[in-house]
Design a protein around this motif. Sequence first.
Motif, PDB file in Angstrom:
ATOM      1  N   ILE A  27      -1.996  -1.886   3.349  1.00  0.00           N
ATOM      2  CA  ILE A  27      -1.993  -3.148   2.616  1.00  0.00           C
ATOM      3  C   ILE A  27      -2.931  -4.098   3.341  1.00  0.00           C
ATOM      4  O   ILE A  27      -2.662  -4.486   4.483  1.00  0.00           O
ATOM      5  CB  ILE A  27      -0.579  -3.749   2.527  1.00  0.00           C
ATOM      6  CG1 ILE A  27       0.338  -2.845   1.710  1.00  0.00           C
ATOM      7  CG2 ILE A  27      -0.618  -5.148   1.919  1.00  0.00           C
ATOM      8  CD1 ILE A  27       1.787  -3.292   1.703  1.00  0.00           C
ATOM      9  N   TRP A  29      -4.607  -7.670   3.931  1.00  0.00           N
ATOM     10  CA  TRP A  29      -4.131  -9.042   3.738  1.00  0.00           C
ATOM     11  C   TRP A  29      -5.152 -10.026   4.292  1.00  0.00           C
ATOM     12  O   TRP A  29      -5.406 -10.050   5.488  1.00  0.00           O
ATOM     13  CB  TRP A  29      -2.778  -9.204   4.433  1.00  0.00           C
ATOM     14  CG  TRP A  29      -2.172 -10.581   4.337  1.00  0.00           C
ATOM     15  CD1 TRP A  29      -2.581 -11.630   3.589  1.00  0.00           C
ATOM     16  CD2 TRP A  29      -1.000 -11.033   5.047  1.00  0.00           C
ATOM     17  NE1 TRP A  29      -1.758 -12.711   3.760  1.00  0.00           N
ATOM     18  CE2 TRP A  29      -0.771 -12.372   4.653  1.00  0.00           C
ATOM     19  CE3 TRP A  29      -0.133 -10.438   5.952  1.00  0.00           C
ATOM     20  CZ2 TRP A  29       0.285 -13.126   5.157  1.00  0.00           C
ATOM     21  CZ3 TRP A  29       0.924 -11.194   6.446  1.00  0.00           C
ATOM     22  CH2 TRP A  29       1.137 -12.516   6.048  1.00  0.00           C
ATOM     23  N   TRP A  54       2.852   3.429   6.418  1.00  0.00           N
ATOM     24  CA  TRP A  54       2.202   2.233   5.878  1.00  0.00           C
ATOM     25  C   TRP A  54       1.800   1.292   7.008  1.00  0.00           C
ATOM     26  O   TRP A  54       2.531   1.131   7.986  1.00  0.00           O
ATOM     27  CB  TRP A  54       3.143   1.489   4.934  1.00  0.00           C
ATOM     28  CG  TRP A  54       3.290   2.149   3.603  1.00  0.00           C
ATOM     29  CD1 TRP A  54       4.198   3.096   3.256  1.00  0.00           C
ATOM     30  CD2 TRP A  54       2.477   1.922   2.451  1.00  0.00           C
ATOM     31  NE1 TRP A  54       4.028   3.484   1.950  1.00  0.00           N
ATOM     32  CE2 TRP A  54       2.974   2.771   1.425  1.00  0.00           C
ATOM     33  CE3 TRP A  54       1.406   1.090   2.161  1.00  0.00           C
ATOM     34  CZ2 TRP A  54       2.410   2.807   0.150  1.00  0.00           C
ATOM     35  CZ3 TRP A  54       0.850   1.110   0.893  1.00  0.00           C
ATOM     36  CH2 TRP A  54       1.343   1.971  -0.096  1.00  0.00           C
ATOM     37  N   VAL A  56      -0.184  -2.713   7.689  1.00  0.00           N
ATOM     38  CA  VAL A  56      -0.684  -3.968   7.134  1.00  0.00           C
ATOM     39  C   VAL A  56      -1.924  -4.351   7.939  1.00  0.00           C
ATOM     40  O   VAL A  56      -1.844  -4.572   9.150  1.00  0.00           O
ATOM     41  CB  VAL A  56       0.375  -5.088   7.205  1.00  0.00           C
ATOM     42  CG1 VAL A  56      -0.208  -6.405   6.687  1.00  0.00           C
ATOM     43  CG2 VAL A  56       1.614  -4.701   6.407  1.00  0.00           C
ATOM     44  N   ALA A  81      -5.543  -6.171  -1.045  1.00  0.00           N
ATOM     45  CA  ALA A  81      -4.248  -6.033  -1.704  1.00  0.00           C
ATOM     46  C   ALA A  81      -3.583  -7.392  -1.899  1.00  0.00           C
ATOM     47  O   ALA A  81      -2.962  -7.649  -2.938  1.00  0.00           O
ATOM     48  CB  ALA A  81      -3.343  -5.122  -0.887  1.00  0.00           C
ATOM     49  N   VAL A 303      -2.403  -0.443  -4.476  1.00  0.00           N
ATOM     50  CA  VAL A 303      -1.123  -0.547  -3.765  1.00  0.00           C
ATOM     51  C   VAL A 303      -0.368  -1.802  -4.214  1.00  0.00           C
ATOM     52  O   VAL A 303       0.382  -2.404  -3.447  1.00  0.00           O
ATOM     53  CB  VAL A 303      -1.332  -0.573  -2.233  1.00  0.00           C
ATOM     54  CG1 VAL A 303      -1.891   0.758  -1.750  1.00  0.00           C
ATOM     55  CG2 VAL A 303      -2.256  -1.730  -1.832  1.00  0.00           C
ATOM     56  N   LYS A 306       3.554  -1.925  -3.709  1.00  0.00           N
ATOM     57  CA  LYS A 306       3.942  -2.019  -2.294  1.00  0.00           C
ATOM     58  C   LYS A 306       3.561  -3.379  -1.720  1.00  0.00           C
ATOM     59  O   LYS A 306       4.287  -3.938  -0.876  1.00  0.00           O
ATOM     60  CB  LYS A 306       3.270  -0.902  -1.495  1.00  0.00           C
ATOM     61  CG  LYS A 306       3.963  -0.584  -0.175  1.00  0.00           C
ATOM     62  CD  LYS A 306       5.338   0.029  -0.383  1.00  0.00           C
ATOM     63  CE  LYS A 306       5.974   0.450   0.943  1.00  0.00           C
ATOM     64  NZ  LYS A 306       7.338   1.002   0.726  1.00  0.00           N
ATOM     65  N   ALA A 307       2.453  -3.933  -2.179  1.00  0.00           N
ATOM     66  CA  ALA A 307       2.038  -5.261  -1.710  1.00  0.00           C
ATOM     67  C   ALA A 307       3.035  -6.328  -2.170  1.00  0.00           C
ATOM     68  O   ALA A 307       3.347  -7.265  -1.425  1.00  0.00           O
ATOM     69  CB  ALA A 307       0.638  -5.586  -2.219  1.00  0.00           C
TER      70      ALA A 307
END
Length: 405
Positions: A27, A29, A54, A56, A81, A303, A306-307
């Motif tokens: 993810i 960000w 996973w 971030v 994401a 994604v 999931k985000a």
Amino acid sequence: MTTLFRKGLIATVLAGTTALPAMAEEISWIYCGDTVDPVHTKAIEDWQAANEGWTVAVDLVGWGQCQDKATTLAAAGSPVAMAYVGSRTLKEFALNELIVPVPMTDEEKAAYYPHIVDTVTFEGTQWGVPIAFSTKALYWNKDLFKEAGLDPEVPPKTWAEEIEFAKIIKEKTGKAGYGLPAKTFDNTMHQFLHWVYTNNGTVIDADGNVTIDSPQVLAALQAYKDITPWSVEGATAYEQNEIRAIFLDGQVGMIQAAVGAAFRLEDTKINWGVADLPLGPDAKGKGTLLITDSLAIFSGSGVEDKAIEFAKYITSPAIQEAYEGGGAAGLTPLRPGPAVDAMVAGAPYWKPFIDGIEFGGPEPLFTDYKGFQNAMIEMVQSVVTGAAEPQAALTKAAAQLEEYK
């Protein structure tokens, strides 16, 4: 190179670029600021530990560039994401199909203070998750009140009193009675909207109808005209932080500002107080502009679900409370609860920033928020400088806003 124009959004796309979806286990960000808040660093670590496979990936971008970077990448077909954005941009993003909805349950909505969810809602759908929140209150210099012959312990409760007190301070002390910011800057619009929402006014309704040309907003603009002679000279030269600096120097009687000003005032010799924003004649109760920043989930990352899950986790009550009370000191809490009650009990100056929420209003959502913002600034400046009368300025702005809704 092809440039796309839609509803005021300008996106530059490299011809022939092929969208590359993010790896399923990551993810990305875009995080605004100079550093990642320690609360978020710890929360990311905990989430990754609970979601095996996973990660971030935080892209730290300065405040002035982070939203533009998210927009450019999305328009080029290579979206991140998730990104930190001003909630006022969500309608524009949504209409350009750059972001996906973030559905909220009734229970999730009810956990927030009133109207917070409205700041991320367009046509009944939520398009982001609030992560930061700001309200305003009135600060007054008790020493200047006393010098002017006013009761230093009694702040104005109405616009009429506020204008009268500003006049008395200016005439009796020679210092500005009120700090009115009117520079070509976004908070010129924000400051005016606080007056709109303390008189039961609106700018645009839930159906997208422009409602600014109303008696309630006209009264706010007239009040701006009436207080200008007793405010700082040359108001168009000042933005909010510059007005705050003048107040911290003891040179102005009253300002409206966020709770961060209280933290700075604690380190000064100024004898100050903070109270609810004064109310206009049509007010139904204490009000303020409700400004939020949000986490937007961009379309095409691969994604999205999931985000959304992560966005709701990183803004969940326990994490959000730690964020608001720690590295993000100065933010108004998004949700009520025991932690807020304890905060108000420990520092009573917090109370006006909470109380104004009940009858507050969201930052209006327009498809071209920069066009909206500029029209509002032009309206305010024309009245403050005497270039236009309030009704003429309001009618002109209303016509301009029709183009940006």
